[in-house]
Scaffold this motif. Structure first.
Motif, short mmCIF file in Angstrom:
data_model
loop_
_atom_site.label_atom_id
_atom_site.label_comp_id
_atom_site.label_asym_id
_atom_site.label_seq_id
_atom_site.Cartn_x
_atom_site.Cartn_y
_atom_site.Cartn_z
N GLN A 645 -5.55 -27.19 -2.76
CA GLN A 645 -5.95 -28.58 -2.56
C GLN A 645 -6.75 -29.07 -3.76
OE1 GLN A 645 -7.99 -28.69 1.18
NE2 GLN A 645 -6.31 -27.78 2.32
N LYS A 646 -6.26 -30.17 -4.37
CA LYS A 646 -6.94 -30.80 -5.50
C LYS A 646 -7.07 -32.29 -5.23
CE LYS A 646 -5.26 -27.35 -8.79
NZ LYS A 646 -4.50 -27.10 -10.05
N LYS A 647 -7.71 -33.01 -6.16
CA LYS A 647 -7.95 -34.43 -5.93
C LYS A 647 -6.65 -35.21 -5.84
CE LYS A 647 -12.53 -34.87 -8.07
NZ LYS A 647 -13.33 -35.57 -9.11
N ARG A 648 -5.69 -34.88 -6.67
CA ARG A 648 -4.46 -35.65 -6.71
C ARG A 648 -3.23 -34.84 -6.33
NH1 ARG A 648 -4.50 -40.54 -9.70
NH2 ARG A 648 -6.62 -41.38 -9.67
N SER A 649 -3.39 -33.67 -5.76
CA SER A 649 -2.22 -32.87 -5.40
C SER A 649 -2.59 -31.87 -4.32
CB SER A 649 -1.65 -32.15 -6.62
OG SER A 649 -2.57 -31.19 -7.10
N VAL A 650 -1.57 -31.36 -3.65
CA VAL A 650 -1.74 -30.33 -2.64
C VAL A 650 -0.41 -29.58 -2.52
CG1 VAL A 650 -1.01 -31.74 -0.67
CG2 VAL A 650 -2.64 -29.87 -0.32
N GLN A 651 -0.45 -28.35 -2.11
CA GLN A 651 0.76 -27.56 -1.92
C GLN A 651 1.03 -27.41 -0.43
OE1 GLN A 651 2.04 -24.35 -4.65
NE2 GLN A 651 1.69 -23.00 -2.90
N LEU A 652 2.26 -27.75 -0.04
CA LEU A 652 2.68 -27.69 1.36
C LEU A 652 3.69 -26.57 1.53
CD1 LEU A 652 2.78 -28.94 4.25
CD2 LEU A 652 4.63 -30.42 3.42
N THR A 653 3.48 -25.69 2.49
CA THR A 653 4.43 -24.62 2.80
C THR A 653 4.81 -24.72 4.27
OG1 THR A 653 2.65 -23.06 3.30
CG2 THR A 653 3.47 -23.10 1.04
N TRP A 654 5.99 -24.19 4.60
CA TRP A 654 6.50 -24.24 5.96
C TRP A 654 7.48 -23.09 6.19
CZ3 TRP A 654 7.69 -27.61 2.08
CH2 TRP A 654 9.01 -27.63 1.65
N ASP A 673 0.06 -42.47 6.56
CA ASP A 673 -1.25 -42.88 6.07
C ASP A 673 -2.01 -43.47 7.25
OD1 ASP A 673 -3.47 -43.78 4.80
OD2 ASP A 673 -2.45 -45.34 3.64
N SER A 674 -2.82 -42.65 7.89
CA SER A 674 -3.52 -43.12 9.08
C SER A 674 -4.66 -44.07 8.74
CB SER A 674 -4.07 -41.91 9.86
OG SER A 674 -4.93 -41.14 9.05
N LEU A 675 -5.01 -44.18 7.46
CA LEU A 675 -6.07 -45.10 7.08
C LEU A 675 -5.55 -46.52 6.97
CD1 LEU A 675 -8.99 -45.60 6.14
CD2 LEU A 675 -8.24 -45.05 3.81
N TYR A 704 -3.70 -38.47 4.45
CA TYR A 704 -2.34 -37.96 4.53
C TYR A 704 -2.17 -37.05 5.75
CZ TYR A 704 -1.13 -39.45 -0.22
OH TYR A 704 -0.85 -40.18 -1.35
N THR A 705 -1.03 -37.22 6.42
CA THR A 705 -0.51 -36.25 7.38
C THR A 705 0.96 -36.04 7.04
OG1 THR A 705 -2.01 -37.07 9.09
CG2 THR A 705 -0.18 -35.67 9.80
N TYR A 726 -5.17 -34.57 5.45
CA TYR A 726 -5.76 -34.30 4.14
C TYR A 726 -6.17 -35.63 3.53
CZ TYR A 726 -6.46 -32.53 -0.57
OH TYR A 726 -7.01 -32.19 -1.79
N LYS A 727 -7.48 -35.80 3.31
CA LYS A 727 -8.01 -37.07 2.82
C LYS A 727 -8.28 -36.96 1.31
CE LYS A 727 -10.33 -38.10 7.22
NZ LYS A 727 -11.65 -38.43 7.87
N THR A 728 -7.76 -37.93 0.57
CA THR A 728 -8.05 -37.99 -0.86
C THR A 728 -9.18 -39.00 -1.08
OG1 THR A 728 -6.30 -39.65 -1.13
CG2 THR A 728 -5.73 -37.36 -1.55
N GLU A 729 -10.00 -38.71 -2.10
CA GLU A 729 -11.16 -39.54 -2.37
C GLU A 729 -10.76 -40.81 -3.09
OE1 GLU A 729 -13.82 -37.19 -4.61
OE2 GLU A 729 -14.21 -35.72 -3.00
N PRO A 730 -11.52 -41.91 -2.89
CA PRO A 730 -11.23 -43.15 -3.63
C PRO A 730 -11.47 -42.96 -5.12
CG PRO A 730 -12.69 -43.55 -1.75
CD PRO A 730 -12.63 -42.07 -1.94
N ALA A 731 -10.82 -43.83 -5.90
CA ALA A 731 -10.97 -43.80 -7.35
C ALA A 731 -10.64 -45.19 -7.88
CB ALA A 731 -10.05 -42.75 -7.99
N ALA A 732 -10.97 -45.40 -9.15
CA ALA A 732 -10.61 -46.67 -9.78
C ALA A 732 -9.09 -46.78 -9.88
CB ALA A 732 -11.24 -46.75 -11.17
#
Length: 1312
Positions: A645-654, A673-675, A704-705, A726-732
């Motif tokens: 898990q990173k600020k702008r990416s994530v790895q999904l496995t199944w 996007d539940s927000l 994100y879901t 998985y929630k990503t932080e706000p940015a400019a």
């Protein structure tokens, strides 16, 4: 002085063409030398081989060569070890009798002929060196576990520097990690040591690439001690005394091993590779990260090596200068180091080095040596190897810094100029000649060359030409009616003709013409546009049982003129060499399939111009008598997990679900996007069906879901259960709005609009826009305003139609987006305030005038120029003073200054004016001008009538033309007799005065048809003729045959050009050239016959259903025929039929009377099968077969004895209920002969026979001991045993089944 500068600038513009169209001079023409090949500036040689220093050049005459060594003349003849290759300047140094060190010098090559001298750059020759490692004894290194360690390598200096790597005694590379890594200088660094680092074979190797030798350092021994274990062991011998008072190394924060201190600096040259490293020690092992303080790292040129410890930036530019920060971090603390990077630059060409210049006598030209560097380089010129200031003076040459300007050059001033650009970091040397030639054009492209392209692809047709002056290239196609310089053709500066999207209509012959003042040359080439190769039917996915056959089809469409080649691949490799694989023209057949045949099969169709391919997979399953495989959609994936898990990416496995006998083709990943939009699922990405992991790129400020769907040939599975959020932080914002434009809706405003960002692009809450504007070309500051919840902003009080620069930047609560790009727009338009001036008309003929005007200045248009409008109207005809006020408008888009007024009336007075218009509307009109059109030819006489028909005379009356187009000067009358075969007799002609409107013709032949032509004349000539036809009085028989009205006594036929507009009461009735129209019902349709004696040869038969519906007349062309068979008439309907004769412009001249045709209904033909010959023959054959069987049964009955019938019945079952055979899953009594026929093109055994299959049955085969059995009353009770044999051969593939009574009766029953 200022005037002189303007003249020089104008001269530069005029001669820029020589910079863009430079061509190689053909070698048969005089030209100075040109260096074509030379050794590199820094030339490293292998001391074990002969030294070859390259210098090749071309010229006419061929140049001679000389060399300098270390700045002085090098006399090759004095050195027995040096030779020069013939017809070349290349030196070969034989070092078998000398040492390479003796030839380590700086060399320069000179090539000269009578037209000039070219020189090479300095070639510095150095030999490669691979020195041995100095012998040293390395003591073992003993360290405490957890501390840092550096193992030095320090290889000997070589040329070029060696490549360093660490290995063990077994020549295996030592494992490296974020804890253990090699530095740029070759040393091995340990951030902290572990006990497993203990070993005695740490060996540093140096590989020298030129000599391909490897040197190694003495092995280093490292021992790592755990002090706690040693203390515990020794305490038993020394009464618990702590031998090592130091504590083991504890966890500690990071510190840098290299570089030292808080900051450092580094200089790098433009275009080279920038490498910076930071290696830190600490426990646990620190992680290294990099940032650029003064900006972002260039993503496409940046890479991280040695486990993030080395920052690697390729192709460095000035923008890479600045401060870089490396950070070492572990769980206790972090530490920074800042590296200040300075970028210098050796000289480099801004666009290109100076180009050779070919000029004709009297022409002008420019040599430009445009280069840059840091620091700024100096430019020095030389001519023929001599500094320009020492060269002979030439009034046609002027040197201005990096440019030499040539004006009015003359024959004999050819030379080679050298440009040397240098600074502290290097130099550039370039040769460029000026060749003064006067040559006619020549086309260098091969004649009659054929270009072939695929339809809808780009076509490039070359026309490489040379001449001096530079020839102008024009292109023609086929008939050469016009040049090819517009859509779809694009003419390039080098003469190449481009067709961006070639179509079949572009095929043909193309002519390239090159011309200058010395002559002209042309070349013919051909373009062929071919149809693309396309696979129409692709091979499909197959699942086949082992032992069966499978066919992959691959049907292809290609251009018939191209030779196709079909290739099949298996798993991207060649097909196995196996006779079971049969390749046909459009298919691949695999017989007797095995497990090894499973895989992906690809068919590739290649032509000389293109190709197409398609693939399909073959799955082989076991041949079991199980029910057919059931294919279903896959089960949904399970066990979704999020990792890395990173600020702008994530790895999904199944974990994939059950495929249900159909392989999964791909996985679809969706997110919610539940927000922002709860309950809405969006597609994010797709991955192949073979993967179960996806690296997902994310946007800031999203909750994100994720869920995953699987797809196979049957469709998508149900969605998986959602992953955790998985929630990503706000940015400019990462981007700014697009589509920024400026326009005006009023004359004093500016509307700035843009395409707003969506929720995903906002990156955070509080999205708004900073809108900025300023007038262009005015030194003003930007005016800005903040806009939220809108996509446009209106600026009021602006000047009318002024250019503006615009910027729109996205901003949210976390900062502003990147610096926005500048867009351009204009404030609002207003109506033009001026009219075109100097308006005048020029008459081209009596119906066409050309209007000219001066363009309106742009500042008076006050808007985007849309074009000009010409208003014109006819005041009156010069014959009659009737007043016309209807105005006509012609619009000329764009910046036109003239236009054509077509369709004018001759001999008339016209008025006109011109207006300019913009996006707002039209401006004032110019002063109204007048012009008179000259006379033209008159129109058709208004009417032409035949009256007073007698035996040998008649009277013609007419009315003057309605459109006189001038003053009528008279009439011309022509007439000639027409016989029964429609042949025209001799022409009689009479000129009649303008004031007459009738004439009586005498001495005509009786009972004769005449054709009359009457036209009016002006001074410009005769107009179109009105025609009539009439027949002089004839006998009653002919009158009744032609249907002439005796009361009027005449007939006439309208001429195709002019028809009489009214029918006078005594006018002759028209006579149709059609007669005796009739119909006959035939077997194949309805036959229409007629007689025709007309002059026109375009004849149609027309028919239409006699119904109330509105339909169109159907027609068939018959021309000279006198009958036609109508096959398209439907039975049971009535049709109206007529014959029509048409003129040249497809107008109807004559029609026959309509004929009503009734088409009888046709009953459907019933075929009585009992009367068909083939059926009777089949019945006879069956009857004969049954008779033969009965005779055989009778003979067998007489031979046989008595036997228990019950045993036979128990031993054998009914043949219709035979069990399936175990070996091939087929019923014992059934065999489909078609399944056993060899496929077309299949391989057969070399003996020419095919194995008998199991489908041919005979009566004897089914009995016991070969005899059929009958019971005592003569009934047949022979039992089937299931035995069968095939009688197929290579010559005949059809199996024949010997008939039995049961089969024969079944065949008869199934037929009946």
């Amino acid at each position: 002085m200022m005037e002189r500068r303007r003249m020089d600038a104008a001269l530069l513009v005029l001669i820029l063409v020589h910079l863009t169209t430079a061509l190689d001079v053909p070698l048969d023409l005089p030209q100075p030398p040109t260096i074509t090949h030379q050794s590199p500036k820094d030339y490293i040689i292998d001391p074990r081989e002969s030294i070859i220093i390259h210098c090749e050049a071309k010229g006419k005459p061929h140049p001679s060569f000389s060399w300098t060594r270390n700045g002085t003349h090098f006399d090759i003849d004095d050195d027995p070890n040096v030779t020069m290759k013939p017809h070349s300047g290349t030196l070969v140094v034989d070092i078998s009798r000398a040492t390479a060190e003796h030839y380590e010098c700086v060399y320069q090559c000179t090539a000269r002929n009578i037209h000039g001298t070219a020189v090479s750059h300095n070639i510095v020759v150095k030999q490669s060196r691979s020195p041995l490692w100095s012998k040293e004894k390395i003591k073992p290194i003993v360290v405490q576990e957890g501390v840092s360690l550096v193992l030095p390598c320090r290889p000997p200096a070589g040329l070029p520097p060696p490549i360093i790597f660490w290995m063990d005694n077994n020549f295996q590379r030592l494992p490296q990690s974020s804890r253990v890594s090699q530095s740029l200088n070759g040393d091995l660094y340990f951030s902290n040591v572990l006990r497993e680092d203990s070993r005695n074979d740490y060996i540093c190797y140096a590989r020298f690439p030129y000599t391909q030798t490897i040197q190694q350092k003495q092995p280093i021994t490292v021992k790592v001690l755990n002090l706690d274990a040693i203390n515990d062991t020794m305490a038993a011998f020394y009464n618990d005394t702590d031998l090592f008072s130091e504590d083991p190394a504890d966890d500690r924060k990071p510190t840098f091993l290299i570089p030292s201190g808080p900051s450092s600096s580094k200089m790098v040259l433009r275009g080279q590779v920038l490498e910076m490293e930071c290696i830190a020690e600490g426990l646990p092992t620190p992680e290294i990260s990099w940032t650029k303080i003064s900006g972002d790292l260039p993503a496409k040129r940046t890479s991280f090596l040695h486990y993030q410890k080395t920052l690697h930036i390729t192709n460095v530019s000035e923008s890479d200068a600045g401060d870089y920060r490396c950070t070492a971090r572990n769980q206790f603390d972090y530490v920074h180091h800042t590296i200040h990077v300075t970028v210098k630059a050796a000289p480099y060409w801004i666009s290109a080095p100076p180009r050779n210049l070919v000029l004709a006598p009297g022409e002008n030209g420019v040599l430009t040596c445009r280069a840059s560097g840091t620091p700024k380089p100096s430019v020095k010129w030389a001519m023929n190897g001599i500094p320009i200031e020492n060269a002979p003076k030439d009034l046609s040459r002027k040197v201005e810094d990096d440019t030499i300007i040539f004006t009015d050059v003359q024959t004999g001033s050819s030379a080679v100029y050298q440009c040397n650009v240098s600074n502290d970091h290097g130099y550039l040397l370039s040769n460029a000649f000026v060749n003064v030639l006067s040559e006619p054009p020549r086309v260098l492209t091969p004649a009659r060359k054929v270009y072939q392209v695929i339809r809808n692809q780009q076509a490039l047709i070359d026309c490489t030409a040379f001449g001096s002056p530079i020839p102008k290239i024009t292109w023609f196609k086929d008939s050469r009616s016009s040049t090819l310089d517009g859509d779809p053709y694009i003419l390039h500066d080098n003469g190449t003709l481009e067709i961006h999207v070639a179509q079949a209509r572009n095929s043909g012959k193309y002519t390239c013409v090159a011309r200058n003042i010395r002559g002209i040359s042309e070349n013919h080439v051909y373009l062929e546009v071919k149809e693309p190769t396309r696979i129409l039917k692709q091979p499909e996915y197959k699942v086949v049982q082992r032992g069966r056959s499978v066919v992959f089809e691959c049907k292809v469409k290609h251009d018939p003129s191209l030779i196709p080649t079909m290739t099949w691949l298996k798993d991207d490799g060649e097909l196995p060499d196996d006779e079971r694989l049969i390749v046909d023209s459009d298919s691949l057949t695999i017989t007797d399939v095995t497990e090894n045949d499973a895989g992906v099969y690809t068919c590739i169709m290649n032509t000389t111009l293109d190709h197409d391919s398609a693939s399909a997979e073959l799955t082989v399953v076991e041949a079991t008598p199980t029910p057919a495989v059931v294919y279903e959609r896959p089960e949904p994936p399970t066990d979704l997990e999020l990792t890395d898990q990173k600020k702008r990416s994530v790895q999904l496995t199944w974990t994939p679900g059950d495929e249900h006998n159909s392989p999964i083709q791909k996985f679809l990943i969706q997110y919610e996007d539940s927000l922002h939009r709860r309950g809405h699922w969006h597609n994010l990405t797709e991955v192949p069906g073979t993967k179960t992991t996806a690296h997902l790129k994310l946007s800031p400020y999203i909750h994100y879901t994720f869920r995953v769907l699987a797809l196979n040939a049957e469709g998508f599975s149900r969605p998986s259960f959602p992953s955790r959020m998985y929630k990503t932080e706000p940015a400019a914002p990462d981007e700014n709005p697009t589509g920024v434009q400026g326009f005006g809706t009023e004359h004093d405003n500016l509307v700035i609009s843009w395409k707003p960002l969506n929720g995903l692009q906002s990156n955070g809450p509080g999205l708004h826009y900073k809108v900025m504007w300023r007038q262009k070309a005015v030194d003003m500051d930007w005016t800005s305003v903040t806009v939220a919840n809108n996509s446009k902003f209106v600026v009021s009080g602006t000047p009318t139609f002024v250019p503006y620069e615009l910027k729109v930047q996205a901003v949210n609560d976390h900062g502003a987006g990147p610096e926005p790009a500048v867009a351009h727009g204009f404030s609002g338009e207003d109506l033009p305030v001026a009219a075109p001036e100097n308006v005048q008309a020029m008459l081209l003929n009596s119906t066409l005038a050309e209007v000219h005007w001066d363009p309106v200045p742009s500042k008076l248009i006050r808007g985007h120029l849309k074009g000009y409008k010409v208003y014109y109207w006819k005041e009156h005809s010069l014959n009659k003073h009737n007043h016309h006020v209807e105005k006509q408008i012609l619009t000329f888009s764009g910046n036109h200054t003239h236009g054509m007024l077509p369709g004018l009336h001759p001999f008339s007075l016209y008025s006109f004016n011109v207006r300019v218009y913009n996006g707002r509307g039209e401006g004032p009109h110019s002063p109204t001008q007048k012009f008179e059109t000259p006379e033209g030819v008159p129109g058709i006489p208004t009417s032409l009538e035949v009256t007073s028909l007698n035996l040998d005379s008649l009277t013609l009356k007419w009315s003057p033309p309605h459109e006189r187009n001038g003053r009528i000067t008279g009439y011309t009358l022509k007439y000639q007799p027409v016989n029964n075969s429609n042949e025209l007799g001799p022409v009689e002609e009479r000129d009649l005065p303008a004031n007459e409107t009738s004439v009586t013709l005498l001495n005509l032949k009786y009972s004769t048809r005449y054709k009359f032509f009457l036209n009016a004349k002006t001074v410009m000539g005769a107009g179109l003729a009105a025609t009539q036809e009439a027949v002089t009085v004839m006998d009653e028989a002919l009158i009744s045959q032609l249907g002439i009205d005796v009361g009027t006594g005449n007939t006439q036929t309208p001429h195709p050009i002019a028809r009489s507009s009214r029918r006078p009461p005594h006018k002759a009735r028209p006579v149709s050239p059609f007669s005796n129209v009739s119909s006959t019902a035939e077997k194949d349709g309805t036959l229409i016959t007629w007689e025709y004696w007309g002059q026109e040869r375009t004849v149609y038969v027309e028919y239409i259903a006699n119904s109330e519906g509105e339909e169109e007349w159907q027609k068939e062309l018959v021309n000279g025929s006198q009958n036609v068979m109508l096959k398209g008439l439907k039975g049971g309907l009535s049709y109206r039929v007529r014959l029509v004769a048409k003129g040249h412009q497809d107008q109807t001249l004559h029609r026959s009377e309509e004929l009503l045709v009734s088409v009888p209904a046709v009953a459907s033909r019933q075929v009585d099968i009992a009367t068909q010959g083939w059926f009777i023959g089949l019945m006879c054959a069956i009857a004969l077969l049954i008779l033969i069987l009965l005779i055989i049964c009778f003979i067998q009955r007489n031979k046989g004895g008595k036997y228990p019938v019950k045993e036979k019945e128990d031993a054998h079952t009914d043949p219709e209920f035979q069990p399936m055979k175990d070996d091939d899953c087929t019923f014992g009594e059934y065999s489909d002969n078609e399944d056993h026929k060899p496929l077309k093109g299949s391989r057969t055994p070399s003996n020419g026979t095919v194995k008998r299959d199991d489908s041919d049955d005979s009566l004897v085969d089914y009995g016991e001991g070969g005899d059929g059995q009958f019971n005592e009353d003569g009934s047949f009770i022979g039992q089937y045993s299931g035995k069968s044999a095939s009688r197929e051969t290579a010559e005949g593939h059809e199996s024949s089944e010997a008939p039995s009574p049961i089969n024969a009766m079944n065949s008869l029953n199934s037929f009946v």
